[in-house]
Design an enzyme around this catalytic site. Structure first.
Site, PDB file in Angstrom:
ATOM      1  N   HIS A 427       0.821  -1.203   0.000  1.00  0.00           N
ATOM      2  CA  HIS A 427       0.000   0.000   0.000  1.00  0.00           C
ATOM      3  C   HIS A 427       0.862   1.263   0.000  1.00  0.00           C
ATOM      4  O   HIS A 427       0.695   2.164  -0.828  1.00  0.00           O
ATOM      5  CB  HIS A 427      -0.900  -0.057   1.250  1.00  0.00           C
ATOM      6  CG  HIS A 427      -1.771   1.136   1.409  1.00  0.00           C
ATOM      7  ND1 HIS A 427      -1.436   2.191   2.226  1.00  0.00           N
ATOM      8  CD2 HIS A 427      -2.959   1.456   0.855  1.00  0.00           C
ATOM      9  CE1 HIS A 427      -2.387   3.106   2.175  1.00  0.00           C
ATOM     10  NE2 HIS A 427      -3.333   2.677   1.346  1.00  0.00           N
ATOM     11  N   GLU A 717      -5.776 -10.518 -13.999  1.00  0.00           N
ATOM     12  CA  GLU A 717      -4.813 -10.545 -12.893  1.00  0.00           C
ATOM     13  C   GLU A 717      -4.904 -11.823 -12.082  1.00  0.00           C
ATOM     14  O   GLU A 717      -4.271 -11.958 -11.046  1.00  0.00           O
ATOM     15  CB  GLU A 717      -4.965  -9.297 -12.011  1.00  0.00           C
ATOM     16  CG  GLU A 717      -6.374  -9.009 -11.555  1.00  0.00           C
ATOM     17  CD  GLU A 717      -6.486  -7.709 -10.762  1.00  0.00           C
ATOM     18  OE1 GLU A 717      -5.468  -7.152 -10.344  1.00  0.00           O
ATOM     19  OE2 GLU A 717      -7.631  -7.267 -10.540  1.00  0.00           O
ATOM     20  N   THR A 739      -0.245  -6.976 -13.334  1.00  0.00           N
ATOM     21  CA  THR A 739       0.858  -7.893 -13.036  1.00  0.00           C
ATOM     22  C   THR A 739       1.191  -7.963 -11.548  1.00  0.00           C
ATOM     23  O   THR A 739       1.941  -8.840 -11.142  1.00  0.00           O
ATOM     24  CB  THR A 739       2.113  -7.491 -13.834  1.00  0.00           C
ATOM     25  OG1 THR A 739       2.287  -6.084 -13.705  1.00  0.00           O
ATOM     26  CG2 THR A 739       1.970  -7.875 -15.287  1.00  0.00           C
ATOM     27  N   ASP A 741      -1.141  -8.475  -8.981  1.00  0.00           N
ATOM     28  CA  ASP A 741      -1.876  -9.649  -8.504  1.00  0.00           C
ATOM     29  C   ASP A 741      -1.492 -10.897  -9.302  1.00  0.00           C
ATOM     30  O   ASP A 741      -1.429 -11.991  -8.751  1.00  0.00           O
ATOM     31  CB  ASP A 741      -3.391  -9.403  -8.608  1.00  0.00           C
ATOM     32  CG  ASP A 741      -3.904  -8.717  -7.349  1.00  0.00           C
ATOM     33  OD1 ASP A 741      -3.625  -9.229  -6.247  1.00  0.00           O
ATOM     34  OD2 ASP A 741      -4.545  -7.662  -7.465  1.00  0.00           O
ATOM     35  N   CYS A 803      -0.905  -2.884 -16.574  1.00  0.00           N
ATOM     36  CA  CYS A 803      -1.074  -1.735 -15.684  1.00  0.00           C
ATOM     37  C   CYS A 803      -0.567  -1.999 -14.274  1.00  0.00           C
ATOM     38  O   CYS A 803      -0.774  -1.200 -13.382  1.00  0.00           O
ATOM     39  CB  CYS A 803      -2.537  -1.300 -15.634  1.00  0.00           C
ATOM     40  SG  CYS A 803      -3.613  -2.553 -14.930  1.00  0.00           S
TER      41      CYS A 803
END
Ligand code: PEP
Ligand code: MG
Length: 849
Positions: A427, A717, A739, A741, A803
């Site tokens: 995060h 994903e 990419t 996940d 992305c």
């Protein structure tokens, strides 16, 4: 000693000599070019790579093949000549040929002080670099006299157990041998391999007659260059050490080379106007003929100028851009070459403040370099403290075990973020990159001492709230205090280089942008649209997180819809603003993705606050948090699964997107929004969500009376989505590979926890690199290939993109170009780097083809 017969690999450097950088090294080749340009070079002989390699093996060539080119009893220098000067090499050795006899002769010619100083310097470098003796025994006193020379010779004899060599051939032979062997040593090899040299990179050597710069009349030695190494702006700068002025503290300063540091004696230009003029012309000539900014090393001997060497001017990232652009604009190099000359990573330095590379660094701990740039501030341990610090106008660094959505406000307020846990896609890292906020994550050697409100670094060093630290998000280092910094510079040269890059690029570059501020940055960096807008980040803003919590606590669908109705205008305004900023560029909006519990407080104090805000009991809150808790939240109720089980969230988002579309289309050009569904693993999921979104679109069209189109796409994903891409593409106008996940699920490796052992894995060679950092072409890449092929089989005109956080990297761009993807999408601050890297890849392909 085995002697080789006459060796053709020993060449006098002349205009016609048969030489190349790949056989004799870059320095030798450059010296030949200087000779061809008519520069006054002393006699110089080049030894080829194979000759030097043979020397390292003990096969010494016939040295008369070298010596025959020089005067009787010369003084010589030997310098390294590797193929690429950046690969380094052993240091130069000067004044070879100084013996007792030469010293006596030179005392007459240039005076005793100068002669003794030369002899002492040679004894010192011989002792240290050739005989490998202890340097402490060979310090040179400030004002050396005959006593110092006797002492140095005696020290040598005592340490080496033999007298100092008095034969120039012996001296030269040993210098060549020591330099050749130094190049083949393991440390030197590893160092140059780290700089990109091949394992078998060769070393050439150049042997040059010394042009001493000591004697009668104006004598001295110096270097001069014609651009500023920091800014790349035209500027004469350098050093000149004048023997005749008897001064040796010399320094360059704004536009002139002064003779002294303190009293600002005459400038070099005033002292030697003719030599200065000639050097200026030479700089010009180098620019024209070598197509480069060069630093010229020279000596003046009784007023006569000698050029000893010329090397590429050392340059900062900023200067490298300025110099490449200026050379192209002046017609010295084509634009293609200017684009190829700048390292994409150098742009990243320009986009952010960074630590002065020459500043001393007091390293506290290292972590993962998650978001580039450097920031200094006082340590704070909570988002509230960060906000309070910002309100006081005090820059701060937010230090957390790991960040959660609740920390977003604190991240906005802080100058940088440091976390103990988490990897490159955690995060903190994702948000940090989005905000352009320097960020170091996974500094796992730090431990929290919550009682004392301190973190403890390796070696027991304690950092308390309020201590000043600096984060270097480019290197991953955490430093004590505030080292010197360079500011970000986005000047005209930077923009021009990128404009040229766009002319050569053959793959699109979009930005991952979640907020209007991100979108503005993306637009400033000329991204070709937004490739991923993570809508959940919009809910972390002040005033909204409370509403999200209300929605999560809603008792039933009707109550949930009531809260969503209040969120709708906010979302609509968000999207309208994005459309406005992007001015007709595509905007891809991803529907809500994270598990709901991410919006709930994790500690008791937070839960009590929430209970207050919602007017429920603490135990109600605790029960709801417990009910939402999952063992594997990243594999649980998130993404499209939430969209199917709690459909009103996606419905509200779709309505907000379409109403904003209507609004934007009324104000300007028609907008065609892209709506993306996350975490899909089955075609049926897409069918169900699509039916609902189509229905919302029909309602908005009917209600507004405005026709609009939209494109529905799927985020690939999960491995299953890649495998079933042919089915899925039936319902998707575009497939965008997530990419982050996909890497997590392909490896079965937690994005949030892998940082704990990743460095050990990489150190042991289990993985070549952290796959969250560097796209795994073998495994994840194969799924991307399969997904792209099958996606195209299902819908030949499907738009393909990537992305995940890998999107801006050269490896990912190269891969995506090969697979014929339409665009890559990366964080806004990586857009310039991606534009340049994509152009370089296209140009290299063109060069090969
Ligand atoms: C991804 O998974 O690659 C992605 C871009 O989405 P997120 O990082 O938000 O999960
Ligand atoms: Mg994802």
């Amino acid at each position: 000693m085995q002697q080789l017969p006459r060796d053709p690999k020993i060449l006098l450097i002349t205009s016609e000599a048969d030489m190349s950088a790949s056989r004799h090294g870059g320095r030798a080749k450059c010296l030949q070019r200087l000779v061809r340009m008519g520069l006054p070079l002393p006699t110089t002989v080049a030894l080829s790579f194979s000759c030097v390699h043979a020397i390292a093996q003990g096969r010494i060539p016939d040295l008369s093949q070298i010596m025959r080119h020089f005067d009787e009893a010369p003084l010589l220098s030997v310098r390294p000549s590797s193929q690429d000067p950046d690969w380094g090499g052993p240091g130069a050795i000067l004044n070879i040929g100084m013996t007792d006899l030469t010293h006596a002769r030179m005392c007459d010619e240039v005076g005793e002080e100068a002669a003794t100083s030369l002899y002492l310097r040679f004894i010192q470098s011989w002792a240290v670099h050739v005989a490998r003796l202890d340097p402490d025994s060979f310090d040179i006193p400030d004002r050396p006299g005959p006593g110092a020379l006797r002492a140095a010779l005696a020290a040598y004899e005592a340490e080496a157990e033999e007298p100092f060599p008095q034969d120039i051939t012996v001296q030269l032979c040993e210098v060549l041998r020591s330099m050749a062997r130094a190049w083949e040593g393991t440390t030197a090899r590893l160092l140059r391999q780290a700089k990109g040299a091949p394992a078998d990179a060769g070393l050439g050597l150049v042997v040059q007659q010394m042009a001493l710069g000591v004697g009668q009349g104006e004598c001295g030695s110096g270097v001069i260059q014609f651009v500023d190494s920091q800014t790349g702006q035209p500027q004469v700068t350098g050093r000149y050490l004048s023997q005749s002025q008897g001064r040796d503290a010399l320094k360059a300063d704004a536009g002139a080379i002064y003779l002294t540091r303190d009293d600002r004696g005459p400038s070099f230009e005033e002292l030697c106007p003719e030599a200065f003029e000639r050097l200026l012309r030479m700089g010009h000539l180098c620019r024209e003929r070598l197509r480069e900014e060069m630093q010229i090393e020279f000596t003046l001997h009784e007023g006569k100028l000698h050029v000893l060497d010329a090397v590429r001017v050392q340059r900062s990232s900023r200067a490298s851009v300025r110099i490449a652009v200026a050379l192209a604009e002046d017609g010295m190099i084509p634009r293609e070459e200017a684009v190829l000359r700048v390292e994409p990573q150098a742009l990243s330095e320009l986009l952010h403040r960074h630590v002065d590379p020459s500043a001393p660094r007091d390293l506290i701990v290292s972590g993962i370099a998650a978001s580039p740039g450097a920031a200094t501030g006082r340590i704070v341990f909570s988002a509230n403290a960060a906000q309070a610090s910002a309100a006081r106008g005090e820059p701060c660094i937010l230090v957390r075990r790991e960040t959660t959505p609740e920390d977003i406000r604190g991240m906005h307020a802080a100058e940088g973020v440091l976390t103990i846990r988490g990897g490159i896609t955690s995060h903190a890292a994702v948000i940090g990159r989005g905000l352009g906020l320097p960020c170091v994550v996974g500094a796992s050697e730090l431990t929290f001492d919550p009682k004392r409100r301190q973190v403890v670094a390796p070696g027991g060093r304690r950092l308390s709230e309020g201590d000043v630290i600096t984060l270097d998000g480019t290197s991953g280092e955490v430093l004590a205090g505030e080292p010197a910094m360079f500011e970000a510079v986005l000047d005209g040269a930077f923009r021009r280089l990128l404009d040229w890059a766009d002319d050569f690029r053959d793959i699109g570059v979009r930005a991952n942008a979640d907020t209007p501020a991100d979108a503005q940055t993306a637009r400033n960096f000329q991204a070709q649209g937004i490739g991923l807008c993570r809508t959940e980040h919009m809910f972390f803003e002040e005033g909204r997180i409370g509403m999200m919590r209300e929605m999560i606590f809603a008792k039933d669908e009707a109550a949930r819809r009531a809260v969503l109705e209040r969120l709708l205008p906010m979302q609509r305004a968000d999207f309208a603003r994005l459309f406005e900023i992007m001015q007709g560029q595509p905007v891809c909006i991803r529907l809500f993705d994270p598990p709901l519990h991410e919006f709930l407080p994790s500690d008791r104090a937070g839960m009590r606050d929430l209970a207050d805000g919602l007017a429920v009991t603490l135990s109600d809150v605790e029960a709801r948090v417990a009910a939402l808790t999952e063992y594997n939240p990243m594999l649980g109720m998130r993404g499209v699964r939430l969209g199917i089980t709690v459909p009103e969230i996606y419905e509200m988002q779709a309505r907000a997107i379409f109403e904003a579309t209507v609004q934007a289309s009324r104000d300007g050009e028609a907008v065609v929004p892209e709506v993306m569904i996350p975490l899909v693993s089955a075609m049926k999921e897409v069918e169900l969500v699509k039916a609902r979104i189509d229905a919302v679109a029909a309602q908005v069209r009917a209600h507004s009376g405005v026709e609009f189109d939209y494109r529905l796409g799927v985020m690939v994903e999960t491995p299953r989505a890649a495998l079933r891409a042919a089915d899925i593409a039936q319902h998707a106008a575009f497939l965008s590979f997530g990419t982050n996940d996909l890497t997590q699920m392909t490896y079965g490796l937690s994005r949030d926890d892998a940082g704990r052992f990743m460095s050990i894995y990489v150190k042991n060679g289990v993985y070549e690199e952290d796959p969250f950092h560097s796209l795994d072409l073998d495994g994840v890449g194969e799924l991307l290939k399969i997904g792209a092929e099958r996606g195209r089989a299902g819908r030949p005109d499907v738009t393909l993109s990537i992305c995940g956080e890998h999107g801006g990297s050269r490896t990912a761009i190269e891969f995506c170009r090969r697979q014929g993807f339409d665009y890559v999408s990366c964080s806004p601050f990586r857009v310039p780097v991606a534009r340049l890297a994509a152009a370089q890849l296209a140009l290299s392909d063109k060069g090969r083809g």
